[in-house]
Design a protein around this motif. Structure first.
Motif, PDB file in Angstrom:
ATOM      1  N   GLN A 262      17.419   1.931   7.413  1.00  0.00           N
ATOM      2  CA  GLN A 262      15.810   1.109   8.200  1.00  0.00           C
ATOM      3  C   GLN A 262      15.159   0.849   6.785  1.00  0.00           C
ATOM      4  O   GLN A 262      13.717   0.475   7.230  1.00  0.00           O
ATOM      5  CB  GLN A 262      15.032   2.734   8.506  1.00  0.00           C
ATOM      6  N   ALA A 263      15.834   0.273   5.438  1.00  0.00           N
ATOM      7  CA  ALA A 263      14.537  -0.962   4.495  1.00  0.00           C
ATOM      8  C   ALA A 263      14.012  -1.377   5.488  1.00  0.00           C
ATOM      9  O   ALA A 263      12.799  -2.115   4.810  1.00  0.00           O
ATOM     10  CB  ALA A 263      15.610  -0.437   3.481  1.00  0.00           C
ATOM     11  N   PRO A 264      14.498  -2.321   6.109  1.00  0.00           N
ATOM     12  CA  PRO A 264      14.235  -4.323   6.127  1.00  0.00           C
ATOM     13  C   PRO A 264      12.846  -4.190   6.970  1.00  0.00           C
ATOM     14  O   PRO A 264      11.907  -4.303   6.856  1.00  0.00           O
ATOM     15  CB  PRO A 264      15.606  -4.414   7.356  1.00  0.00           C
ATOM     16  N   ALA A 265      13.423  -2.258   8.135  1.00  0.00           N
ATOM     17  CA  ALA A 265      12.077  -2.522   8.689  1.00  0.00           C
ATOM     18  C   ALA A 265      11.235  -1.654   8.460  1.00  0.00           C
ATOM     19  O   ALA A 265       9.795  -2.148   8.462  1.00  0.00           O
ATOM     20  CB  ALA A 265      12.625  -1.442  10.370  1.00  0.00           C
ATOM     21  N   PHE A 266      11.430  -0.900   6.938  1.00  0.00           N
ATOM     22  CA  PHE A 266      10.225  -0.311   6.429  1.00  0.00           C
ATOM     23  C   PHE A 266       9.310  -1.463   6.112  1.00  0.00           C
ATOM     24  O   PHE A 266       7.930  -1.442   5.586  1.00  0.00           O
ATOM     25  CB  PHE A 266      10.245   1.017   5.569  1.00  0.00           C
ATOM     26  N   ALA A 267      10.436  -2.322   5.088  1.00  0.00           N
ATOM     27  CA  ALA A 267       9.955  -3.849   4.808  1.00  0.00           C
ATOM     28  C   ALA A 267       8.528  -4.470   5.264  1.00  0.00           C
ATOM     29  O   ALA A 267       7.151  -4.724   4.425  1.00  0.00           O
ATOM     30  CB  ALA A 267      10.385  -3.973   3.896  1.00  0.00           C
ATOM     31  N   ALA A 268       8.866  -4.739   6.322  1.00  0.00           N
ATOM     32  CA  ALA A 268       8.151  -5.500   7.416  1.00  0.00           C
ATOM     33  C   ALA A 268       6.763  -4.922   7.889  1.00  0.00           C
ATOM     34  O   ALA A 268       5.938  -5.933   7.830  1.00  0.00           O
ATOM     35  CB  ALA A 268       8.846  -5.686   8.861  1.00  0.00           C
ATOM     36  N   ILE A 269       6.896  -3.790   7.669  1.00  0.00           N
ATOM     37  CA  ILE A 269       5.620  -2.735   8.344  1.00  0.00           C
ATOM     38  C   ILE A 269       4.328  -2.669   7.057  1.00  0.00           C
ATOM     39  O   ILE A 269       3.261  -3.230   7.085  1.00  0.00           O
ATOM     40  CB  ILE A 269       6.052  -1.062   8.870  1.00  0.00           C
ATOM     41  N   THR A 270       4.991  -2.894   5.476  1.00  0.00           N
ATOM     42  CA  THR A 270       4.136  -2.326   4.880  1.00  0.00           C
ATOM     43  C   THR A 270       3.957  -3.309   4.653  1.00  0.00           C
ATOM     44  O   THR A 270       3.247  -3.489   3.304  1.00  0.00           O
ATOM     45  CB  THR A 270       5.230  -1.510   3.371  1.00  0.00           C
ATOM     46  N   VAL A 271       4.430  -4.963   3.975  1.00  0.00           N
ATOM     47  CA  VAL A 271       3.847  -6.101   3.163  1.00  0.00           C
ATOM     48  C   VAL A 271       2.523  -6.685   5.294  1.00  0.00           C
ATOM     49  O   VAL A 271       2.252  -7.192   4.852  1.00  0.00           O
ATOM     50  CB  VAL A 271       4.899  -7.237   3.258  1.00  0.00           C
ATOM     51  N   ALA A 272       2.877  -5.568   5.651  1.00  0.00           N
ATOM     52  CA  ALA A 272       1.850  -6.208   7.496  1.00  0.00           C
ATOM     53  C   ALA A 272       0.418  -5.711   6.558  1.00  0.00           C
ATOM     54  O   ALA A 272       0.618  -4.772   6.278  1.00  0.00           O
ATOM     55  CB  ALA A 272       1.828  -5.784   8.383  1.00  0.00           C
ATOM     56  N   ALA A 273      -0.599  -6.488   7.268  1.00  0.00           N
ATOM     57  CA  ALA A 273      -1.880  -5.835   6.688  1.00  0.00           C
ATOM     58  C   ALA A 273      -2.531  -5.656   7.805  1.00  0.00           C
ATOM     59  O   ALA A 273      -3.111  -4.813   7.543  1.00  0.00           O
ATOM     60  CB  ALA A 273      -2.663  -7.320   6.404  1.00  0.00           C
ATOM     61  N   ARG A 274      -1.783  -4.673   8.901  1.00  0.00           N
ATOM     62  CA  ARG A 274      -2.330  -3.610   9.859  1.00  0.00           C
ATOM     63  C   ARG A 274      -2.456  -2.287   9.859  1.00  0.00           C
ATOM     64  O   ARG A 274      -3.320  -1.602  10.033  1.00  0.00           O
ATOM     65  CB  ARG A 274      -1.238  -4.095  11.125  1.00  0.00           C
ATOM     66  N   TYR A 275      -1.731  -1.549   8.425  1.00  0.00           N
ATOM     67  CA  TYR A 275      -1.406  -0.461   8.841  1.00  0.00           C
ATOM     68  C   TYR A 275      -1.579  -0.324   7.293  1.00  0.00           C
ATOM     69  O   TYR A 275      -0.997   0.043   6.259  1.00  0.00           O
ATOM     70  CB  TYR A 275       0.015   0.216   8.933  1.00  0.00           C
ATOM     71  N   PRO A 276      -2.931  -0.547   6.624  1.00  0.00           N
ATOM     72  CA  PRO A 276      -2.911  -0.960   4.382  1.00  0.00           C
ATOM     73  C   PRO A 276      -3.399   0.606   3.943  1.00  0.00           C
ATOM     74  O   PRO A 276      -2.629   0.524   3.068  1.00  0.00           O
ATOM     75  CB  PRO A 276      -5.090  -1.173   4.704  1.00  0.00           C
ATOM     76  N   VAL A 277      -3.606   1.777   5.078  1.00  0.00           N
ATOM     77  CA  VAL A 277      -3.143   2.808   4.182  1.00  0.00           C
ATOM     78  C   VAL A 277      -2.055   3.079   3.926  1.00  0.00           C
ATOM     79  O   VAL A 277      -1.731   3.693   2.593  1.00  0.00           O
ATOM     80  CB  VAL A 277      -4.813   4.181   4.748  1.00  0.00           C
ATOM     81  N   PHE A 278      -1.514   3.546   4.696  1.00  0.00           N
ATOM     82  CA  PHE A 278       0.688   3.999   4.879  1.00  0.00           C
ATOM     83  C   PHE A 278       0.777   2.704   3.800  1.00  0.00           C
ATOM     84  O   PHE A 278       1.411   3.710   3.666  1.00  0.00           O
ATOM     85  CB  PHE A 278       0.490   3.384   6.471  1.00  0.00           C
ATOM     86  N   THR A 279       0.205   1.512   3.542  1.00  0.00           N
ATOM     87  CA  THR A 279       1.025   0.957   3.265  1.00  0.00           C
ATOM     88  C   THR A 279       0.878   0.972   1.309  1.00  0.00           C
ATOM     89  O   THR A 279       1.479   0.858   0.786  1.00  0.00           O
ATOM     90  CB  THR A 279       0.640  -0.620   3.433  1.00  0.00           C
ATOM     91  N   ARG A 280      -0.919   1.414   1.520  1.00  0.00           N
ATOM     92  CA  ARG A 280      -0.992   1.706   0.083  1.00  0.00           C
ATOM     93  C   ARG A 280      -0.670   2.897  -0.957  1.00  0.00           C
ATOM     94  O   ARG A 280       0.104   2.836  -1.729  1.00  0.00           O
ATOM     95  CB  ARG A 280      -2.648   1.697   0.100  1.00  0.00           C
ATOM     96  N   ILE A 281      -0.212   3.903   0.542  1.00  0.00           N
ATOM     97  CA  ILE A 281       0.577   5.360  -0.365  1.00  0.00           C
ATOM     98  C   ILE A 281       1.544   5.231  -0.322  1.00  0.00           C
ATOM     99  O   ILE A 281       2.529   6.166  -1.366  1.00  0.00           O
ATOM    100  CB  ILE A 281       0.311   6.332   1.400  1.00  0.00           C
ATOM    101  N   ALA A 282       1.848   5.165   0.517  1.00  0.00           N
ATOM    102  CA  ALA A 282       3.674   4.923   0.324  1.00  0.00           C
ATOM    103  C   ALA A 282       3.896   3.925  -0.925  1.00  0.00           C
ATOM    104  O   ALA A 282       5.113   4.482  -1.437  1.00  0.00           O
ATOM    105  CB  ALA A 282       4.148   3.705   1.890  1.00  0.00           C
ATOM    106  N   ASN A 283       3.165   3.201  -0.816  1.00  0.00           N
ATOM    107  CA  ASN A 283       3.735   2.173  -2.352  1.00  0.00           C
ATOM    108  C   ASN A 283       2.952   2.759  -3.372  1.00  0.00           C
ATOM    109  O   ASN A 283       3.692   2.476  -4.529  1.00  0.00           O
ATOM    110  CB  ASN A 283       3.060   0.456  -2.003  1.00  0.00           C
ATOM    111  N   SER A 284       2.174   3.669  -3.185  1.00  0.00           N
ATOM    112  CA  SER A 284       1.938   4.163  -4.153  1.00  0.00           C
ATOM    113  C   SER A 284       2.852   5.783  -4.415  1.00  0.00           C
ATOM    114  O   SER A 284       2.887   6.047  -5.574  1.00  0.00           O
ATOM    115  CB  SER A 284       1.124   5.244  -4.172  1.00  0.00           C
ATOM    116  N   CYS A 285       4.009   6.018  -3.493  1.00  0.00           N
ATOM    117  CA  CYS A 285       5.407   7.370  -3.843  1.00  0.00           C
ATOM    118  C   CYS A 285       6.136   6.459  -5.078  1.00  0.00           C
ATOM    119  O   CYS A 285       7.062   5.724  -4.577  1.00  0.00           O
ATOM    120  CB  CYS A 285       5.595   7.131  -2.934  1.00  0.00           C
ATOM    121  N   LYS A 286       6.579   6.220  -6.149  1.00  0.00           N
ATOM    122  CA  LYS A 286       6.918   5.876  -6.964  1.00  0.00           C
ATOM    123  C   LYS A 286       9.103   6.614  -7.112  1.00  0.00           C
ATOM    124  O   LYS A 286       9.342   5.418  -6.894  1.00  0.00           O
ATOM    125  CB  LYS A 286       6.635   6.699  -8.812  1.00  0.00           C
TER     126      LYS A 286
END
Length: 315
Positions: A262-286
């Protein structure tokens, strides 16, 4: 190697035995489940179960709870009987059958291969008796599943002298029920909150929880609501134990392997500006986020009991 005139289950068993002998399946490695066998060879689940039963009787495989059927460790040379296969009927004479043996065999089958693998025929095959023999002790599969659930809930009891305080008692009850569901992942598939199971062993757990809440000034309806809420929390997480096993059997992928895909789909979601809070939290998990059901149960139990405490103390 079985001839083409051999029964389908024998041909399947011989093919898996060949893979084991050639090292394609090593000791401790999972062999195809009943669902995988049914899909790969185009046979019924009962035939697949019979093939695995034949392999068990020959000592080639063994069922392990929460793992499935795996290749057994090689037997000592003096214990091997390479030239003679035991037939399924050699395992247990009909006159030695009992309801308890049937229920235990069904639970072992469900622990190893899921509730979907349990049928009156598959249990008979596991015990090595005639297909209709279990009906002399259990009326139907539905009755058998209820007996299995009652036996599972009855595996744990509570101390005569309970811990001090309602919270410690509820916590002990919750951990006890979680342990039972963890040991038998299929259990959460039986019954629902809206249609509770009228099982003596399950009622013993309800009695423990209600006794913990009794004497604190709560209305009867509130006591029942809190009991159902706590049980629903356990059941709601436990239901995914069996679903994960089903998904792994259907896809052949472990949870980690599935997430990797699911890595490609996850990457596509986290680079989109549509889900800023989710993206920030997901990227903060080291180290990423590892959804572990045992950890989730432990994490949620404390705030749930904290919330119950507010209600109990308010009375």
């Amino acid at each position: 190697m079985a001839s083409q005139s051999a029964p389908p289950f024998r041909r399947i068993a011989d093919e898996i035995a060949r893979r084991i002998a050639e090292g394609a399946l090593a000791p401790g490695e999972r062999v195809p489940s009943t669902r995988q066998i049914a899909r790969e060879w185009g046979v019924a689940l009962a035939t697949a179960t019979k093939a695995l039963t034949a392999l068990r009787l020959e000592g080639l495989v063994e069922a392990r709870p929460r793992v499935g059927t795996v290749v057994a460790a090689p037997a000592p040379a003096e214990d091997r009987v390479p030239s003679r296969r035991r037939s399924p009927s050699a395992l247990l004479p009909d006159h030695e059958l009992s309801r308890e043996r049937i229920v235990r065999a069904a639970m072992d089958l469900a622990d190893g291969e899921g509730l979907g693998a349990v049928s009156m025929r598959s249990v008979a095959a596991r015990l090595g008796v005639a297909a209709m023999s279990p009906y002399r002790y259990v009326n139907s599969k539905d009755d058998l599943v209820l007996l299995m659930a009652d036996a599972a809930f009855g595996e744990e009891t509570y101390p005569v002298e309970p811990p001090e305080g309602w919270r410690a008692r509820l916590e002990l009850g919750a951990r006890t029920l979680w342990g039972i569901h963890r040991r038998h992942p299929w259990l959460s598939q039986v019954g629902s909150l809206t249609r509770p199971l009228m099982l003596p062993a399950l009622m013993a757990h309800a009695e423990w929880a209600l006794a913990a809440l009794d004497g604190h000034g709560l209305e009867p309806e509130a006591m029942l609501d809190l009991h159902v809420l706590l049980y629903g929390y356990i059941h709601g997480i436990a239901v995914h134990l069996e679903r994960e096993a089903q998904a792994e059997a259907a896809t052949g992928l472990s949870g980690d392997q599935w997430m990797d895909r699911q890595a490609p789909a996850f990457a596509a979601i986290t680079v989109a500006a549509r889900y800023p809070v989710f993206t920030r939290i997901a990227n903060s998990c080291k180290d990423g986020y590892d959804l572990d059901l045992d950890t989730l149960f432990e994490f949620g139990l404390k705030p749930l009991l904290d919330g119950i405490a507010l209600i109990v103390e308010a009375t």
